[in-house]
Design a protein around this motif. Structure first.
Motif, PDB file in Angstrom:
ATOM      1  N   TRP A  69       4.392  -1.794  -4.924  1.00 30.93           N
ATOM      2  CA  TRP A  69       3.682  -2.888  -3.183  1.00 30.93           C
ATOM      3  C   TRP A  69       5.006  -3.459  -3.062  1.00 30.93           C
ATOM      4  CZ3 TRP A  69       0.480  -7.915  -3.950  1.00 30.93           C
ATOM      5  CH2 TRP A  69       0.394  -8.268  -2.129  1.00 30.93           C
ATOM      6  N   LYS A  70       5.129  -4.236  -4.475  1.00 31.23           N
ATOM      7  CA  LYS A  70       5.753  -5.164  -3.972  1.00 31.23           C
ATOM      8  C   LYS A  70       8.100  -4.524  -3.837  1.00 31.23           C
ATOM      9  CE  LYS A  70       3.622  -8.818  -5.088  1.00 31.23           C
ATOM     10  NZ  LYS A  70       3.867  -9.456  -4.677  1.00 31.23           N
ATOM     11  N   LYS A  71       7.770  -3.737  -3.350  1.00 34.44           N
ATOM     12  CA  LYS A  71       9.477  -2.607  -3.219  1.00 34.44           C
ATOM     13  C   LYS A  71       9.062  -2.450  -1.767  1.00 34.44           C
ATOM     14  CE  LYS A  71      11.088  -2.393  -7.242  1.00 34.44           C
ATOM     15  NZ  LYS A  71      11.982  -3.435  -7.556  1.00 34.44           N
ATOM     16  N   ASN A  72      10.447  -2.750  -1.400  1.00 35.22           N
ATOM     17  CA  ASN A  72      10.818  -2.026   0.467  1.00 35.22           C
ATOM     18  C   ASN A  72      11.618  -1.166  -0.144  1.00 35.22           C
ATOM     19  OD1 ASN A  72       8.315  -3.351   1.766  1.00 35.22           O
ATOM     20  ND2 ASN A  72       9.992  -5.360   0.710  1.00 35.22           N
ATOM     21  N   LEU A  73      11.229   0.279  -0.413  1.00 36.45           N
ATOM     22  CA  LEU A  73      11.884   1.318  -0.301  1.00 36.45           C
ATOM     23  C   LEU A  73      11.546   2.682   0.350  1.00 36.45           C
ATOM     24  CD1 LEU A  73      12.711   0.457  -4.260  1.00 36.45           C
ATOM     25  CD2 LEU A  73      14.499   0.195  -2.668  1.00 36.45           C
ATOM     26  N   ASN A  74      10.423   3.085   0.712  1.00 36.62           N
ATOM     27  CA  ASN A  74      10.104   4.200   1.150  1.00 36.62           C
ATOM     28  C   ASN A  74       9.676   4.837   0.914  1.00 36.62           C
ATOM     29  OD1 ASN A  74       9.171   2.396   4.320  1.00 36.62           O
ATOM     30  ND2 ASN A  74      10.590   3.215   4.821  1.00 36.62           N
ATOM     31  N   LYS A  75       9.586   4.950  -0.515  1.00 39.42           N
ATOM     32  CA  LYS A  75       9.510   5.863  -1.816  1.00 39.42           C
ATOM     33  C   LYS A  75       8.669   6.209  -2.645  1.00 39.42           C
ATOM     34  CE  LYS A  75      14.433   5.769  -3.187  1.00 39.42           C
ATOM     35  NZ  LYS A  75      14.549   6.905  -3.919  1.00 39.42           N
ATOM     36  N   GLY A 120       8.631   4.622  12.238  1.00 37.73           N
ATOM     37  CA  GLY A 120       9.411   2.481  11.557  1.00 37.73           C
ATOM     38  C   GLY A 120       7.790   2.701  10.704  1.00 37.73           C
ATOM     39  N   LEU A 121       6.738   3.822   9.827  1.00 36.06           N
ATOM     40  CA  LEU A 121       5.887   3.277   8.948  1.00 36.06           C
ATOM     41  C   LEU A 121       6.685   2.182   7.998  1.00 36.06           C
ATOM     42  CD1 LEU A 121       3.029   2.608   8.647  1.00 36.06           C
ATOM     43  CD2 LEU A 121       2.564   4.786   7.725  1.00 36.06           C
ATOM     44  N   LYS A 122       5.808   1.463   7.122  1.00 37.04           N
ATOM     45  CA  LYS A 122       6.597   1.371   6.075  1.00 37.04           C
ATOM     46  C   LYS A 122       5.496   1.904   5.324  1.00 37.04           C
ATOM     47  CE  LYS A 122       9.156  -2.979   6.555  1.00 37.04           C
ATOM     48  NZ  LYS A 122       9.844  -2.319   8.417  1.00 37.04           N
ATOM     49  N   TYR A 123       5.652   2.323   3.567  1.00 35.02           N
ATOM     50  CA  TYR A 123       4.893   2.687   2.448  1.00 35.02           C
ATOM     51  C   TYR A 123       5.801   2.621   1.366  1.00 35.02           C
ATOM     52  CZ  TYR A 123       8.012   7.126   2.737  1.00 35.02           C
ATOM     53  OH  TYR A 123       8.756   7.875   2.284  1.00 35.02           O
ATOM     54  N   GLU A 124       4.556   3.127   0.256  1.00 38.21           N
ATOM     55  CA  GLU A 124       4.913   2.702  -0.337  1.00 38.21           C
ATOM     56  C   GLU A 124       3.914   4.555  -1.153  1.00 38.21           C
ATOM     57  OE1 GLU A 124       7.928   2.435  -2.060  1.00 38.21           O
ATOM     58  OE2 GLU A 124       8.101   0.496  -0.820  1.00 38.21           O
ATOM     59  N   LYS A 136      -0.717  -1.864  13.339  1.00 39.23           N
ATOM     60  CA  LYS A 136      -0.637  -3.247  13.750  1.00 39.23           C
ATOM     61  C   LYS A 136       1.122  -3.670  12.492  1.00 39.23           C
ATOM     62  CE  LYS A 136      -4.251  -3.711  14.893  1.00 39.23           C
ATOM     63  NZ  LYS A 136      -4.869  -3.922  16.371  1.00 39.23           N
ATOM     64  N   LYS A 137       1.762  -2.647  12.018  1.00 38.80           N
ATOM     65  CA  LYS A 137       2.797  -2.901  11.639  1.00 38.80           C
ATOM     66  C   LYS A 137       2.898  -3.040  10.074  1.00 38.80           C
ATOM     67  CE  LYS A 137       6.584  -3.473  15.359  1.00 38.80           C
ATOM     68  NZ  LYS A 137       5.944  -2.291  15.830  1.00 38.80           N
ATOM     69  N   ILE A 138       1.981  -2.628   9.557  1.00 38.71           N
ATOM     70  CA  ILE A 138       1.332  -3.408   8.700  1.00 38.71           C
ATOM     71  C   ILE A 138       2.009  -1.989   7.506  1.00 38.71           C
ATOM     72  CG2 ILE A 138      -1.144  -3.386   6.763  1.00 38.71           C
ATOM     73  CD1 ILE A 138      -2.620  -3.654   9.308  1.00 38.71           C
ATOM     74  N   LYS A 139       1.780  -2.622   6.247  1.00 39.57           N
ATOM     75  CA  LYS A 139       2.491  -1.220   5.191  1.00 39.57           C
ATOM     76  C   LYS A 139       1.532  -0.817   4.246  1.00 39.57           C
ATOM     77  CE  LYS A 139       5.159  -1.248   1.059  1.00 39.57           C
ATOM     78  NZ  LYS A 139       6.351  -2.371   0.450  1.00 39.57           N
ATOM     79  N   ILE A 140       1.320   0.462   4.310  1.00 34.44           N
ATOM     80  CA  ILE A 140       0.650   1.375   3.933  1.00 34.44           C
ATOM     81  C   ILE A 140       1.326   1.914   2.227  1.00 34.44           C
ATOM     82  CG2 ILE A 140       1.481   3.311   4.670  1.00 34.44           C
ATOM     83  CD1 ILE A 140      -1.612   4.016   4.458  1.00 34.44           C
ATOM     84  N   ILE A 141       0.350   1.487   1.321  1.00 30.55           N
ATOM     85  CA  ILE A 141       0.285   1.937  -0.458  1.00 30.55           C
ATOM     86  C   ILE A 141      -0.359   3.060  -0.343  1.00 30.55           C
ATOM     87  CG2 ILE A 141       0.544   1.472  -2.667  1.00 30.55           C
ATOM     88  CD1 ILE A 141       0.910  -1.049  -0.307  1.00 30.55           C
ATOM     89  N   TYR A 142      -0.129   4.284  -0.382  1.00 27.15           N
ATOM     90  CA  TYR A 142      -1.033   5.122  -0.724  1.00 27.15           C
ATOM     91  C   TYR A 142      -1.111   6.250  -1.739  1.00 27.15           C
ATOM     92  CZ  TYR A 142      -2.912   9.953   0.636  1.00 27.15           C
ATOM     93  OH  TYR A 142      -3.819  10.775   0.693  1.00 27.15           O
TER      94      TYR A 142
END
Ligand SMILES: NC(=O)c1ccc[n+]([C@@H]2O[C@H](COP(=O)([O-])OP(=O)(O)OC[C@H]3O[C@@H](n4cnc5c(N)ncnc54)[C@H](O)[C@@H]3O)[C@@H](O)[C@H]2O)c1
Length: 298
Positions: free
Chosen positions: A223-229, A158-162, A114-120
């Motif tokens: 969450w507000k960052k888009n850094l995959n960090k 290409g999963l987006k995460y923080e 679903k191309k959803i960013k995950i915050i783990y």
């Protein structure tokens, strides 16, 4: 216009509830989808602002695809819905692997498709002993492998995460008793019942304790960052368990060492501060002083 949707797995657990309460204050006009396999803590959820729509889904992450099928506007998924205690993961190993490995695999695939960013919500327990402590327990190992998988999913698909690392979280809403109680909650429960505080030997094992309000604020900032960090949300200061017990200024009883007990987990980096402007505000000493003041003993 359709509201943006945010999923919070484990949204009825200790961290999840506090995080939903923070979102309730910080956001408006979103739909917050609380996704938890158990409704036993539902009555502990305190939503005062009501500027967002709340949906509660009682289900296992194993079925996340089916349960969230009709939601087409999900912009983020906060993943707190896992088995969450180190020592108890030897006893509840099946539950630990079902949630942390099988369930999280479903969650990752859902986010990927679903191309959803995950915050783990990662655990600092893997940092001790130069990283070897990831093998200390089913809990630490499954949590640690999930981080590798998230990073691989990012490379492969290409999963987006923080990733936010938590350090011995304490404060409002923690358990005092039962399989999910952690050390500060256990000590408070014993103190309230006038029992000696049970310190697991050797007592000089050290921990970084972080207040829940700092943890949820750091998670929100990440969450507000888009850094995959990865962001380490600890305070940077460690205390021995014995020292923590002594701060309660009451009787102490030493109890035998447990399997899976780690000595230290104090790694910290400056990314949370540098990239998020995150600085923990509450010190455990002040928190314990306040607890004692409120609960009537000198
Ligand atoms: N509390 C801490 O000190 C700490 C430290 C490091 C990391 N973490 C991580 O933070 C997260 C939240 O921890 P917590 O202290 O709030 O734990 P918790 O046990 O209080 O909450 C977890 C919630 O997730 C739910 N859950 C578990 N498995 C599920 C599944 N398969 N499907 C749906 N729901 C499920 C549980 O019912 C519970 O309500 C966990 O992933 C934990 O590993 C916590």
């Amino acid at each position: 216009m359709k509201k943006k949707e945010i999923v919070i797995t484990g949204g009825l657990g200790f961290v999840g509830r506090n995080f939903v309460e923070l979102l309730d204050v910080k956001l408006r006009d979103h739909t917050l989808i609380i996704f938890d396999k158990s409704k036993k803590n539902l009555n502990k959820l305190n939503l005062n602002y009501k500027k967002n729509k709340i949906i509660i889904i009682i289900a296992n992450t194993l079925n996340i695809n089916k349960k969230l099928k009709k939601y087409k506007n999900i912009i983020a998924l906060f993943h707190f819905g896992e088995f969450s205690r180190i020592v108890k993961s030897f006893e509840y190993t099946n539950e630990c692997f079902t949630s942390n490995t099988l369930g999280t695999f479903k969650v990752l695939n859902f986010c990927k498709e679903k191309k959803i960013k995950i915050i783990y919500s990662a655990s600092s327990s893997k940092f001790g002993n130069k990283g070897k402590d990831e093998h200390l327990s089913p809990y630490s190992w499954t949590k640690s492998k999930n981080i590798e998988l998230i990073k691989n999913y990012s490379e492969w698909f290409g999963l987006k995460y923080e990733i936010v690392y938590f350090y011995n979280v304490y404060g409002s809403g923690q358990s005092y008793y039962g399989k999910l109680a952690a050390v500060i909650g256990i000590f408070e429960g014993q103190y309230l019942k006038n029992q000696p505080l049970t310190v697991v030997r050797p007592g000089n094992q050290s921990r970084d304790f972080t207040h829940i309000s700092d943890i949820v604020r750091g998670t929100f900032l990440a969450w507000k960052k888009n850094l995959n960090k990865e962001y380490l949300l600890g305070t940077g200061t460690s205390y021995t368990i014995l020292k923590i017990a002594q701060l309660f200024n009451t009787k102490i009883k030493m109890v035998p060492q447990r399997f899976g007990e780690r000595l230290a987990s104090n790694k910290i980096n400056k990314d949370a501060h540098r990239l998020l402007g995150y600085k923990p505000k509450i010190k455990i000493e002040d928190y314990i002083k306040n607890f004692i003041k409120k609960n009537g003993k000198k």
